[in-house]
Design a protein around this motif. Structure first.
Motif, short mmCIF file in Angstrom:
data_model
loop_
_atom_site.label_atom_id
_atom_site.label_comp_id
_atom_site.label_asym_id
_atom_site.label_seq_id
_atom_site.Cartn_x
_atom_site.Cartn_y
_atom_site.Cartn_z
N SER A 42 0.83 -1.21 0.00
CA SER A 42 0.00 0.00 0.00
C SER A 42 0.86 1.25 0.00
N ARG A 45 2.22 1.63 -3.49
CA ARG A 45 1.20 2.14 -4.40
C ARG A 45 0.95 3.63 -4.17
N LEU A 46 0.97 4.05 -2.91
CA LEU A 46 0.73 5.46 -2.60
C LEU A 46 1.85 6.33 -3.20
N PHE A 83 -4.36 1.72 -11.59
CA PHE A 83 -4.73 0.94 -10.39
C PHE A 83 -6.10 0.33 -10.62
N SER A 92 -7.59 -3.96 -1.30
CA SER A 92 -6.90 -2.68 -1.25
C SER A 92 -7.31 -1.82 -2.43
N PRO A 94 -7.21 2.62 -4.07
CA PRO A 94 -6.77 4.00 -3.88
C PRO A 94 -7.97 4.93 -3.70
N TYR A 179 -2.16 7.94 3.88
CA TYR A 179 -2.45 9.12 3.07
C TYR A 179 -1.26 10.07 3.09
N TYR A 193 -4.49 5.42 0.26
CA TYR A 193 -4.55 4.02 -0.15
C TYR A 193 -5.05 3.21 1.04
N TYR A 195 -6.45 -0.42 2.90
CA TYR A 195 -6.41 -1.89 2.86
C TYR A 195 -7.03 -2.43 4.13
#
Length: 926
Positions: A42, A45-46, A83, A92, A94, A179, A193, A195
């Protein structure tokens, strides 16, 4: 229950308990590891979201987008395509939130109320930004986003940040949200993001714990195995005793081994007694077993014979007993337990539309020993479906043998075959191409609707008849059809002219063999390309007219030079005749100059006629270098003087079988394009001119480059390279499209390269193009090589000898200058002359002086009556008339028709007295 069984069960329960503990601990460790991986993924990805948004912001600053609203919308689409996740939001995903709390990106099922608004203060993170109001509140991922190629971009600025964590537990919806704010001018977003939290329990060293659990499990299994072995060893005598008793109860007597030792305890004594008893009983049972074995062997052979028969069989005794084989149950679905007596079979197998009494009568007739043969009956199976079966009855002693043969599949196969045949026939008839199927003897087997409509012959009258007796227009292809059937090699014929019912057609013909050992033949496919050929001819003619227009200026300049030479020579001759009559040498010199100028003018006119005339594809053998020399002669007289053409001639003849006029058109189009790329396509301030290089070499083509080319036969490779402006990469795929041009409208119509491609394709050749802007272009043509043959005999077009003659010659020509000049020439040669200004007048003169006229000189293009019409009338009056055709149109259809009709000779205008005397001498002395 055995003791060892109980002990084994105890240890199995222990192993189950330990296994449960092992699974529980492994599950907890797995959940903790998943939670840790979720957090890492996560955060990654952020960071990726931040880079994408930052990249799009930089593009906005660079002016890639019209306004910031469009930049934000494209950024959201980029995030959506990058995404992807399930639409239910259970995994998970966004989130993108604007500074005004509008959620710009979230899953469809994720409610706005699930976000922990109370745990975060947007005003503390961002300054107020009203520009976010232009964005939609959310971008739903319920539908699949457009798939786009991931763009390879440079890495954005590596901003060091640390994501902050929010814990959300709203209505049992427990999640962790990472965040980070993205705060730029007029662009304030909160990138999140989320989860699930249910995987985080506690930390476990998964690898160490797995090793420990595996070692524990191994120890448990080894301990259980050792204990089980000890129990089996201690209780083995008792096991042997129980096994012997069980076998004896089943009629199996173990072998007695006198050397076997038994333990000195109660179990050992009991085991020994059982072995001795079994030995005595076994001896008395041997004879009985042998008899039973022999009887069973015979029964087994008979039963195997019945069971292995691929047909259902019933053996029916007179007392009502019966037996059936496996195939009977497999086909009809009934087993012996379903039928107490065979009467039940008669009742259950009765079809719904047949009464029980009628069905019984049918079976009584089948079982009648006086009736032999077979009978077809319908039988209802256990599943309810009806089968059509052939039943044969045979009585053997006191038993009835019924053999069933299921014909249902055969009937269905016949039905499917008929359906397939009807479908193929409809498919065959629906094709608009003309399709004909023939067998190995050339007899028609298929004749579709299209060929019916074309010929007017119905299929019932064509099938079974030899192809050559029905389709007379295919008689010329009889050899190719037979070769295709015998050799198995397809034949392709392109642009073949076919006449049928007094109409001319153009067809592409494909002859494909049929490969079948019992049914050889061929399929003939005819594609009507008459309209396409007509359009190609019009396109070709239009492009030639464009070429003529391009060359008009240069040819006009050359023609003025020629006229200047003629006019100057005539004025000098006139001066010498008036002032110095004795200067014969000077007069002859200027006469020669005038004659040379006339010859040059005639050549220029012939070149224009060759370019502008309509002509069909006429393949003949010629040397490509001659065609190039002809084209280069035109180009050098019309191109800008700053363009230098270099032709590297090969040392041998470049022989091909092609249409020379069309090949000259190809070279002329490519050279004009090359000249334009170095002159008219340049800017006004640019330096005009450059080099055009032409080379010819012999190559062999590769299948990888040209899949349809021959890899064994050589090709001529003609390369034309210029140093002009070149072609942009985005235009390379379109340069051979009709009407596509990069020139201004007044300089090109886009037909040149389209015709080049079309002409080369008709000649079974290939065209390649390569170019770089500002570095010129290279066009490569590949044409099949024709091996050189013996040189054909040629005659000189002129000679210095004059052939004198006598008699009357009729000149039919509408041009007064030609009539006067020819009359003077003939009178000098000793002939008497009659003249007529058109065909009709010439016929009238010929009728009046038919017996005196030795030959007729006939023009083609005349008013009132054309030359070919006049020739027909002359032949009607005198079939032995000798006609010399004189015209400037060498490729005119009327000329060819007249020559084929029997004209004695041809003479091209303008002609000299030498040529006229030789041609007349040739036809008069025939």
């Amino acid at each position: 229950m055995r003791i060892q069984t109980k002990l084994t069960g105890f240890f199995v329960i222990m192993l189950a308990a330990f296994s449960y503990a092992l699974v529980w601990i492994s599950t907890q460790a797995y959940q903790e590891e998943v939670g840790r991986l979720n957090a890492e993924v996560s955060e990654s990805r952020l960071q990726e979201m931040y880079k994408i948004v930052n990249k799009e912001y930089e593009l906005f600053l660079d002016g890639a987008y019209e306004n910031i609203g469009k930049a934000k919308r494209i950024t959201i689409k980029r995030l959506e395509s990058t995404f992807r996740y399930s639409s239910d939001g259970g995994y998970s995903f966004p989130l993108v939130i604007a500074s005004n709390r509008h959620i710009l990106m979230k899953p469809r099922s994720y409610p706005r109320s699930h976000f922990p608004w109370n745990s975060i203060s947007m005003s503390n993170i961002f300054a107020p930004d009203e520009s976010e109001d232009n964005m939609p509140e959310e971008s739903i991922f319920g539908t699949e986003p457009e798939e786009t190629e991931p763009e390879e971009t440079e890495s954005p600025e590596k901003a060091k940040f640390k994501a902050k964590v929010l814990y959300s537990n709203i209505s049992g919806y427990e999640r962790i949200i990472l965040y980070i704010p993205f705060e730029k001018q007029n662009w304030n977003w909160l990138l999140c993001y989320s989860y699930p939290v249910n995987a985080q329990l506690y930390g476990v060293n998964t690898q160490w714990y797995s090793h420990q659990l595996f070692a524990l499990a191994c120890c448990m299994v080894a301990s259980a195995a050792a204990l089980f072995w000890l129990i089996q060893l201690s209780l083995s005598p008792l096991n042997r005793l129980v096994s012997s008793a069980t076998e004896m109860a089943a009629g199996i007597f173990p072998k007695h081994d006198k050397k076997q030792k038994f333990p000195n305890d109660e179990i050992g004594f009991l085991s020994k007694a059982f072995d001795e008893m079994a030995s005595r009983i076994q001896g008395s049972m041997n004879k009985l077993q042998m008899e039973i074995k022999e009887r069973r062997e015979k029964e087994r052979e008979i039963r195997e014979l019945i069971e292995n028969t691929p047909l259902p069989i019933v053996i029916l005794n007179n007392n009502g007993a019966y037996s059936i084989n496996n195939m009977f149950s497999r086909v009809f679905g009934y087993v012996e337990t379903d039928l107490k007596t065979f009467e039940d079979w008669f009742r259950l197998s009765t079809p719904p539309d047949v009464s029980a009494e009628e069905n019984r009568k049918i079976w009584n007739r089948i079982l009648d020993p006086k009736v032999s043969g077979s009978e077809l009956v319908f039988i209802r199976c256990k599943g309810g479906h009806i089968l059509e079966v052939e039943v044969r009855h045979k009585q053997v002693e006191k038993q009835n043998l019924l053999i069933f043969n299921d014909l249902t599949e055969i009937k269905e196969a016949e039905k499917r075959l008929r359906t397939t045949r009807n479908y193929l026939t409809r498919l065959f008839n629906s094709i608009h191409l003309l399709l004909i199927g023939v067998d190995e003897d050339g007899r028609i087997t298929q004749w579709n609707k299209a060929i019916e409509e074309f010929t007017g012959i119905k299929s019932e009258f064509a099938i079974g008849v030899e192809l050559w007796n029905v389709a007379l227009f295919l008689l010329n292809f009889q050899t190719e059809v037979k070769e295709a059937i015998i050799s198995g090699i397809s034949h392709e014929k392109y642009r073949e002219n076919i006449s049928w019912h007094k109409r001319s057609y153009v067809f592409n013909i494909s002859i494909n063999p049929l490969f079948h050992k019992d049914n050889k033949g061929a399929v003939i496919i005819l594609e009507d390309v008459t309209e396409l050929a007509r359009k190609n001819e019009l396109l070709f003619q239009a492009q030639k007219m464009e070429t003529v227009g391009t060359l008009t200026g240069g040819l006009a300049h050359d023609f003025n030079n020629v006229l200047g030479g003629i006019k100057g020579s005539l004025s000098m001759i006139k001066y010498y005749l008036n002032n110095s009559p004795d200067s014969i040498k000077d007069v002859n010199e200027f006469l020669g100059l005038a004659e040379e100028s006339v010859t040059r003018a005639a050549g220029m006119v012939e070149q224009l006629l060759a370019l502008s005339r309509k002509s069909q594809l006429t393949l003949k053998k010629f040397d490509l270098t001659q065609a190039l020399d002809h084209v280069l002669k035109i180009c050098k007289g019309t191109f800008a003087k700053s363009v230098n053409i270099k032709f590297k001639k090969p040392s041998r003849e470049i022989m091909v079988k092609a249409d020379q006029i069309q090949m000259e058109q190809v070279f002329l189009n490519l050279l004009i394009n090359a000249e334009h790329s170095m002159t008219v396509m340049l800017d006004d301030e640019a330096l005009k001119g450059g080099n055009i290089n032409i080379e010819i070499s012999q190559v062999k083509l590769q299948k990888a480059q040209f899949p349809n080319a021959s890899t064994t036969d050589p090709y001529w490779k003609i390369v034309i390279k210029d140093s002009g402006v070149g072609i942009k990469p985005e235009n390379m795929q379109k340069i051979f499209d009709p009407f596509f041009t990069t020139k201004i409208k007044s300089k090109g119509t886009g037909l040149g390269l389209a015709m080049v491609y079309n002409i080369i394709d008709l000649h079974k050749g290939y065209v390649e193009a390569s170019s770089e802007p500002e570095n010129g272009s290279t066009f490569t043509i590949y044409l099949p090589e024709l091996q050189p043959e013996a040189a054909e005999m040629t005659f000189s077009s002129d000679t210095h000898d004059l052939y004198l003659g006598s008699g009357w010659i009729l000149i039919i020509d509408d041009e007064p200058v030609i009539r006067i000049t020819a009359t003077k020439m003939l009178e000098l040669l000793g002939y008497s002359v009659l003249t007529a200004e058109n065909g009709e007048a010439g016929i009238k003169v010929f009728k009046e002086h038919q017996n005196e006229i030795r030959a007729v000189i006939l023009d083609m293009a005349m008013p009132i009556m054309t030359g070919d019409e006049a020739y027909k009338r002359l032949k009607e009056i005198d079939p032995q008339v000798k006609v010399l055709v004189a015209t400037g149109f060498t490729n005119d259809k009327r000329v060819r028709k007249t020559m084929e009709a029997g004209a004695c000779g041809f003479m091209k205008k303008p002609y000299s007295i030498n040529i006229l005397s030789r041609k007349l001498h040739e036809i008069i002395t025939l």
